[in-house]
Design an enzyme around this catalytic site. Structure first.
Site, PDB file in Angstrom:
ATOM      1  N   LYS A 180      37.716  24.929  -4.009  1.00 53.71           N
ATOM      2  CA  LYS A 180      38.448  26.181  -4.168  1.00 53.71           C
ATOM      3  C   LYS A 180      37.861  26.936  -5.356  1.00 53.71           C
ATOM      4  O   LYS A 180      38.071  26.558  -6.510  1.00 53.71           O
ATOM      5  CB  LYS A 180      39.945  25.936  -4.408  1.00 53.71           C
ATOM      6  N   GLU A 256      37.165  19.356 -16.907  1.00 54.58           N
ATOM      7  CA  GLU A 256      36.399  20.131 -17.888  1.00 54.58           C
ATOM      8  C   GLU A 256      37.301  21.286 -18.287  1.00 54.58           C
ATOM      9  O   GLU A 256      37.434  22.268 -17.542  1.00 54.58           O
ATOM     10  CB  GLU A 256      35.104  20.668 -17.267  1.00 54.58           C
ATOM     11  N   CYS A 290      33.318  28.303 -22.035  1.00 53.33           N
ATOM     12  CA  CYS A 290      34.166  27.273 -22.648  1.00 53.33           C
ATOM     13  C   CYS A 290      33.530  26.736 -23.920  1.00 53.33           C
ATOM     14  O   CYS A 290      34.221  26.181 -24.758  1.00 53.33           O
ATOM     15  CB  CYS A 290      34.417  26.156 -21.655  1.00 53.33           C
ATOM     16  N   GLU A 389      41.649  29.772 -27.524  1.00 53.83           N
ATOM     17  CA  GLU A 389      40.365  30.264 -27.023  1.00 53.83           C
ATOM     18  C   GLU A 389      40.407  31.786 -26.980  1.00 53.83           C
ATOM     19  O   GLU A 389      41.309  32.360 -26.368  1.00 53.83           O
ATOM     20  CB  GLU A 389      40.209  29.773 -25.574  1.00 53.83           C
TER      21      GLU A 389
HETATM   22  P1  NAP Z   1      42.408  28.700 -14.839  1.00 53.99           P
HETATM   23  O1  NAP Z   1      43.462  29.712 -14.812  1.00 53.99           O
HETATM   24  O2  NAP Z   1      42.768  27.302 -15.165  1.00 53.99           O
HETATM   25  O3  NAP Z   1      41.671  28.789 -13.421  1.00 53.99           O
HETATM   26  C1  NAP Z   1      40.617  27.931 -13.067  1.00 53.99           C
HETATM   27  C2  NAP Z   1      40.729  27.613 -11.579  1.00 53.99           C
HETATM   28  O4  NAP Z   1      41.983  26.978 -11.337  1.00 53.99           O
HETATM   29  C3  NAP Z   1      40.692  28.841 -10.685  1.00 53.99           C
HETATM   30  O5  NAP Z   1      40.067  28.497  -9.482  1.00 53.99           O
HETATM   31  C4  NAP Z   1      42.160  29.107 -10.451  1.00 53.99           C
HETATM   32  O6  NAP Z   1      42.415  29.818  -9.264  1.00 53.99           O
HETATM   33  C5  NAP Z   1      42.682  27.702 -10.340  1.00 53.99           C
HETATM   34  N1  NAP Z   1      44.118  27.578 -10.580  1.00 53.99           N
HETATM   35  C6  NAP Z   1      44.914  28.361 -11.353  1.00 53.99           C
HETATM   36  N2  NAP Z   1      46.181  27.896 -11.320  1.00 53.99           N
HETATM   37  C7  NAP Z   1      46.181  26.803 -10.512  1.00 53.99           C
HETATM   38  C8  NAP Z   1      47.183  25.897 -10.072  1.00 53.99           C
HETATM   39  N3  NAP Z   1      48.451  26.007 -10.478  1.00 53.99           N
HETATM   40  N4  NAP Z   1      46.833  24.889  -9.249  1.00 53.99           N
HETATM   41  C9  NAP Z   1      45.554  24.764  -8.830  1.00 53.99           C
HETATM   42  N5  NAP Z   1      44.561  25.605  -9.200  1.00 53.99           N
HETATM   43  C10 NAP Z   1      44.859  26.607 -10.049  1.00 53.99           C
HETATM   44  O7  NAP Z   1      41.268  29.052 -15.872  1.00 53.99           O
HETATM   45  P2  NAP Z   1      40.618  30.466 -16.143  1.00 53.99           P
HETATM   46  O8  NAP Z   1      41.377  31.079 -17.239  1.00 53.99           O
HETATM   47  O9  NAP Z   1      40.395  31.220 -14.910  1.00 53.99           O
HETATM   48  O10 NAP Z   1      39.190  29.962 -16.626  1.00 53.99           O
HETATM   49  C11 NAP Z   1      38.825  29.863 -17.918  1.00 53.99           C
HETATM   50  C12 NAP Z   1      39.117  28.465 -18.473  1.00 53.99           C
HETATM   51  O11 NAP Z   1      38.172  27.547 -17.950  1.00 53.99           O
HETATM   52  C13 NAP Z   1      38.928  28.434 -19.961  1.00 53.99           C
HETATM   53  O12 NAP Z   1      39.937  27.692 -20.560  1.00 53.99           O
HETATM   54  C14 NAP Z   1      37.587  27.735 -20.135  1.00 53.99           C
HETATM   55  O13 NAP Z   1      37.406  27.115 -21.359  1.00 53.99           O
HETATM   56  C15 NAP Z   1      37.625  26.785 -18.997  1.00 53.99           C
HETATM   57  N6  NAP Z   1      36.269  26.345 -18.667  1.00 53.99           N
HETATM   58  C16 NAP Z   1      35.925  25.076 -19.020  1.00 53.99           C
HETATM   59  C17 NAP Z   1      34.637  24.631 -18.768  1.00 53.99           C
HETATM   60  C18 NAP Z   1      34.234  23.240 -19.153  1.00 53.99           C
HETATM   61  O14 NAP Z   1      33.238  22.763 -18.657  1.00 53.99           O
HETATM   62  N7  NAP Z   1      34.989  22.544 -19.997  1.00 53.99           N
HETATM   63  C19 NAP Z   1      33.710  25.469 -18.150  1.00 53.99           C
HETATM   64  C20 NAP Z   1      34.098  26.775 -17.815  1.00 53.99           C
HETATM   65  C21 NAP Z   1      35.401  27.179 -18.081  1.00 53.99           C
HETATM   66  P3  NAP Z   1      42.678  31.430  -9.315  1.00 53.99           P
HETATM   67  O15 NAP Z   1      41.434  32.018  -9.840  1.00 53.99           O
HETATM   68  O16 NAP Z   1      42.918  31.777  -7.908  1.00 53.99           O
HETATM   69  O17 NAP Z   1      43.859  31.623 -10.220  1.00 53.99           O
END
Ligand code: NAP
Length: 486
Positions: A180, A256, A290, A389
């Site tokens: 997804k 991650e 990240c 962040e």
């Molecule tokens: P997010 O809200 O957690 O979303 C990431 C993914 O999870 C998206 O596909 C999102 O779908 C999905 N998602 C959201 N709510 C969900 C739920 N309740 N159940 C299942 N899936 C769900 O994160 P973001 O804000 O978009 O992304 C940025 C974050 O990713 C930051 O915290 C960053 O640090 C982290 N990140 C970490 C790494 C690493 O390797 N550690 C790398 C890149 C990014 P939708 O888009 O449809 O909401």
């Protein structure tokens, strides 16, 4: 050719090798963050589609795992070659939906492809063990087997690479995948799926479900017993939720999650190298990585000089639509992201931080989700952007006096993904390496990610590693067989 006219551009769900509509025939619009314009609509997967995709992956898995390691390796390598061949249209599509400058998008495609190449090789190196038994008529064999069906959930900041980094080890190990992608950036994921089919990877091995129903899809992926593993990249809050949801079926999990990287600059550092590292670490992807430097701790003896040099470097950033080759800083992903970074900035200013430099933005950029690169000085440690962040192009500088204080400040976080330090003192480098609480440490460099290295965090930044020889372990079960010859 326009990215939306390329055969790489697909707008359906990919289930069992076929492009299909969602079960309730709904679609959603994806916008270009640089302009706010709708790029196209894409099928909006339902939980029923997720079940269908899981069934397809479960059916394909034993056949995929039964291929020899060499066969899987050759298919991964062919897929890698196709990514390289299509680097330019893939990069254009990525910039269109994600906003990053084209040069960075090309870099991301090469970076994503490098995981396919790396794990094409590692697929052939899944070793077991023969262990000395307690009795001479026995033999202890340790073999490794694919965990089974893997569900991946990935974010929008690296829509190609975050998915490639999971698909490559999963397929190398013999797993099949239901993916997804983030709703903001589905097209890069679908293009990866298209090229996998072109490479000859069998139907059902990779299934891709764009959806706006993340919560519901996530519930199906985490509760369906046919899924053996969840691999998630995204926020810590969602990661915690997925752990809880996966408990009832006891799934393998790789997480991650978020970061809050400290960037330490000591008095003895090469300041030009530190500024170059800071620019790469802070402003890549408009600050939305990240591993972005989130808190700059600068030693008092060089604080003013470092600040001046960083301000001069920031003045060179060219803000605009990433599809313009001259642009070096694109928009944020959404209006919500703009508001969040704005609120963090305001909070810091209210607590006494000062703006040392802020870029002026052309009025024509107002339709997109741009945020001006901003250099903040005298940031108090209690400011929200020291603990959360930022995920935007705001550099927050904090002064320190001793190494001990710098280490204590750096470790004062619930996150532990990446950290950076600039110093020429080798004894200090050893101490930093020993004492900084982080999964990854860049010494005198602002760029640490590559396929050969284990990427991952500690503390609330998650667990498991992606890339390197350790990256396969997350997709393999260890099986012990006791053979008796009596
Ligand atoms: P997010 O809200 O957690 O979303 C990431 C993914 O999870 C998206 O596909 C999102 O779908 C999905 N998602 C959201 N709510 C969900 C739920 N309740 N159940 C299942 N899936 C769900 O994160 P973001 O804000 O978009 O992304 C940025 C974050 O990713 C930051 O915290 C960053 O640090 C982290 N990140 C970490 C790494 C690493 O390797 N550690 C790398 C890149 C990014 P939708 O888009 O449809 O909401």
């Amino acid at each position: 050719m326009k990215p939306t006219h390329s055969p790489l551009f697909n707008t359906g769900l990919l289930i069992n090798g076929e492009w299909c509509a969602s079960s309730d025939n709904t679609r959603f619009a994806v916008t270009n963050p640089a302009t706010g314009d709708v790029i196209h609509e894409v099928a909006d997967a339902t939980p029923a589609d997720a079940t269908r995709a899981i069934n397809a992956a479960a059916q394909a898995q034993p056949l995929w795992a039964a291929k020899t390691a060499l066969e899987r390796s050759n298919l991964l390598r062919r897929w890698f070659a196709l990514l390289q061949e299509h680097q330019e249209p893939l990069a254009q599509l990525l910039t269109l939906e994600q906003g990053k400058p084209l040069a960075e998008a090309r870099g991301e495609i090469a970076y994503g492809a490098s995981y396919l190449e790396w794990f094409a090789e590692e697929a052939k190196r899944i070793y077991g063990d023969v262990i000395a038994p307690p009795e001479n008529d026995k033999r202890i064999l340790v073999t490794k087997q694919a965990v089974g069906v893997v569900a991946t959930i990935t974010p929008w900041n690296f829509p190609n690479a975050m998915l490639a980094r999971k698909l490559a080890p999963a397929l190398a190990a013999g797993c099949t995948v239901v993916a997804k992608p983030a709703a903001e950036t589905p097209f890069s994921a679908l293009a990866l799926g298209y090229l996998a089919l072109q490479a000859g990877i069998p139907a059902g091995v990779i299934n891709i479900l764009p959806s706006t129903r993340a919560q519901q899809i996530g519930e199906e992926l985490t509760s369906n017993p046919r899924v053996q593993k969840i691999s998630f990249t995204g926020s810590t809050a969602v990661g915690k939720q997925l752990i809880a949801q996966s408990a009832s079926t006891v799934k393998h999990i790789t997480l991650e999650l978020g970061g809050n990287a400290p960037f330490l600059v000591f008095d003895d550092a090469d300041l030009d190298a530190a500024v170059a590292g800071a620019m790469l670490s802070k402003f890549r992807n408009a600050g939305q990585t990240c591993v972005c430097a989130n808190r700059f701790y600068v030693q008092e003896g060089i604080y003013e000089t470092f600040t001046d040099k960083l301000a001069i470097a920031m003045e060179q950033l060219k803000i605009g639509n990433g599809s313009d080759e001259a642009v070096t800083l694109g928009p944020l992903i959404s209006a919500r992201a703009q508001e969040k970074v704005g609120a963090l900035l305001e909070d810091a200013l209210n607590r006494g931080a000062r703006i040392r430099y802020q870029a002026k933005m052309d009025a024509e950029l107002s339709a997109g989700y741009f945020f001006p690169p901003t250099l903040l000085v005298d940031v108090p440690t209690e400011a929200r952007l020291s603990c959360e962040e930022i995920f935007g192009p705001v550099a927050a500088l904090i002064r320190f006096s001793t190494e001990e204080q710098a280490i204590q400040l750096a470790n004062d976080s619930e996150y532990g993904l990446a950290a950076y330090a600039f110093t020429k003192n080798s004894a200090r480098i050893k101490r930093l390496s020993d004492e900084l609480q982080t999964g990854m440490l860049g010494i005198n460099t602002g760029v640490i990610s590559n396929a050969m290295a284990p990427f991952g965090g500690i503390k609330q930044s998650g667990f498991g590693r992606e890339g390197s020889r350790y990256g396969l372990d997350d997709y393999l079960n260890i099986k012990y067989t006791c053979e008796s010859f009596s």
